[in-house]
Design an enzyme around this catalytic site. Structure first.
Site, PDB file in Angstrom:
ATOM      1  N   TYR A 100     -22.565 -57.986  -4.123  1.00 11.34           N
ATOM      2  CA  TYR A 100     -22.247 -56.583  -4.331  1.00 11.34           C
ATOM      3  C   TYR A 100     -22.135 -56.349  -5.836  1.00 11.34           C
ATOM      4  CZ  TYR A 100     -20.384 -51.977  -3.140  1.00 11.34           C
ATOM      5  OH  TYR A 100     -20.201 -50.629  -3.026  1.00 11.34           O
ATOM      6  N   LYS A 155     -33.258 -52.839  23.903  1.00  6.39           N
ATOM      7  CA  LYS A 155     -34.484 -53.045  23.140  1.00  6.39           C
ATOM      8  C   LYS A 155     -34.200 -53.921  21.914  1.00  6.39           C
ATOM      9  CE  LYS A 155     -38.557 -51.253  24.038  1.00  6.39           C
ATOM     10  NZ  LYS A 155     -39.095 -50.976  25.381  1.00  6.39           N
TER      11      LYS A 155
END
Length: 520
Positions: A100, A155
């Site tokens: 980060y 899915k």
């Protein structure tokens, strides 16, 4: 009048059945030892757990009830199917300065100056958005936007397990201020989120919006947009039909084909079949009002249904109107319409040619049950369900098609790539050995997925659509590596109890309830 007492056994339980003039009821008499089938793979032998007196129709109905109840309880037990895990180590707090801020600024400016670097410097190259407005969820119609989450998460689960792909469900509200669903809202949403993904999988969008959404996004997006209900179904159906035709000794170029249903799936099936050699004059499509042909004013006068009107102009030149006329002498039936089991009449099947091929693919109940189709004369029968032979299952194609395109960072998925995938699937099954009850690979054929991914990725490279050109061998190895790694991680999480096993006692309880429901 004294009741007549009958004893029988259902999945390890001793049952007493009492029958008199007015009613019958079933009671558990006493618990025998637990049947050995109630181990970790109990539902793998589901047919054996129902009463032997069940005929095929009763067994099919019982399985449908069972899987619906199991799904509801299991989803609540796990609070859905998908989660997020990091792919990097955190060896110390200082690593956050690299993952980060401030270090990640270098990633931002690098991608700013060269957008395609986002495929190497983020998870974008392996990330799929599963986008739906939930207006046509399986056979259940409009389920409201969050109603599609179960399917979209499913899915994503299949993509991860079979393709090593990271995917997230994005169920959106496509309604305008009048409450009407608008294709433009879906189109705009996908265009807005495409910088975060390597591909988009459209799902469960009702017609006619689904046609425009796919066609516009395929042209205007810079990443592949795949409508699995249409293109995926077409790909896997073509693969199954190719192998079925090999078994009966016929070829695609010469057979008469009836496509029952004219939604996104069958329109795409017609298009892919013609791309692969089927003659349009040998194809007849049906909608709920009759056969499609050049005299159908509904499609001529409504531009929203342009795919159907295009097919009206090139198929069924004799303008046949009735199923009885169309089915006479037909070699292949592909039904993708409303759930049955009486949508397709056995007498229609009996009119088909010798060695007829019947694909009855509605879910959760096929348009005609396999036993009824075979009794009417069909030689090979396929359905959309995994509890019957020859499942026409999109899951054997979309994980590998998407994986192949992602690995080469392709810009599009073309019809040529879908036909390539269909032939790769069919060839894989043929090498394993095909028969009337096995024309397709299954989700358990693990070697299938990297092989199809390699074929599709190579096709994209040859077409000049790849940002990252790789060889077929390189695509295969990378796909296999990602899929194997997914399985190792899942095995580790389950083995450590981080992913808990589903309680076997609940499987037995649900079976018990289904059998009692069936006897009422």
């Amino acid at each position: 009048m004294a009741a007549k007492i009958h004893f029988f056994t259902i999945y390890g339980l001793r049952i007493v059945k009492a029958v008199n003039r007015k009613s019958f009821y079933i009671k558990k008499y006493y618990l025998c030892r637990l049947n050995k089938k109630f181990m970790s793979n109990s539902i793998e032998h589901l047919d054996d757990l129902f009463p032997k007196s069940y005929d095929e129709a009763q067994k099919a109905k019982a399985k449908t009830l069972f899987y619906k109840q199991l799904s509801l309880f299991a989803h609540e037990y796990y609070h859905g199917k998908m989660g997020t895990l990091p792919k990097v180590p955190i060896e110390s707090l200082n690593w956050f300065n690299a993952w980060y801020t401030p270090g990640v600024s270098a990633i931002s400016t690098t991608i700013r100056d060269q957008n395609d670097r986002s495929f190497q410097l983020s998870n974008r190259s392996n990330m799929v958005a599963v986008v739906s407005d939930s207006t046509r969820v399986l056979g259940d119609g409009d389920c409201t936007p969050p109603g599609g989450l179960g399917v979209m998460e499913g899915k994503a689960l299949i993509m991860k397990y079979l393709g090593g792909i990271d995917a997230t469900a994005l169920c959106i509200d496509s309604r305008d201020e009048k409450g009407e669903h608008q294709a433009d809202k879906i189109i705009e949403f996908v265009k807005m989120v495409q910088p975060s993904f390597g591909a988009v999988n459209l799902e469960d969008i009702s017609q006619p919006n689904c046609f425009r959404v796919l066609d516009v996004l395929r042209e205007e997006c810079d990443i592949p947009v795949w409508h699995d209900d249409a293109q995926g179904t077409a790909c896997v159906t073509l693969a199954g039909v190719l192998n079925a035709l090999k078994i009966v000794g016929k070829c695609l170029e010469n057979v008469k084909i009836v496509l029952y249903g004219s939604g996104a799936a069958n329109c795409s099936i017609a298009r892919l079949m013609m791309e692969d050699g089927a003659k349009p004059e040998n194809i007849i499509l049906f909608d709920s009002k009759g056969a499609l042909h050049r005299n159908r004013e509904r499609y001529a006068n409504d531009p929203r249904y342009y795919p159907q009107w295009k097919l009206c102009q090139i198929t069924n030149p004799q303008c046949i109107d009735t199923p009885e006329e169309a089915f006479k002498g037909a070699d292949v039936l592909v039904a993708l319409s409303k759930p049955g089991p009486d949508t397709i009449k056995p007498e229609w099947v009996s009119l088909m040619a010798e060695k007829a091929i019947v694909f009855a693919c509605a879910n959760p109940v096929p348009e005609i049950y396999p036993h009824a189709a075979k009794a009417a004369g069909a030689c090979i029968v396929a359905t959309g369900r995994g509890d019957f032979p020859n499942q026409v299952n999109n899951s054997v194609c979309f994980p590998s098609i998407l994986k192949g395109t992602l690995l080469v960072s392709a810009r599009k998925i073309t019809d040529e790539m879908a036909v390539c995938a269909a032939h790769s699937i069919a060839d894989f099954a043929e090498r394993q050995g095909i028969s009337p009850d096995r024309i397709m690979p299954t989700m358990m054929d693990g070697d299938l997925f990297p092989e199809v991914a390699a074929a599709v990725g190579e096709c994209a490279v040859n077409a000049g659509l790849a940002r990252t050109p790789l060889t077929r061998a390189e695509i295969y190895e990378l796909a296999k590596q990602d899929i194997d790694e997914t399985h190792r991680v899942m095995d580790l999480l389950v083995g450590q109890g981080i992913i808990k096993q589903f309680p076997e006692s609940e499987v037995k309880r649900i079976l018990d309830e289904v059998v009692e429901t069936m006897t009422r």
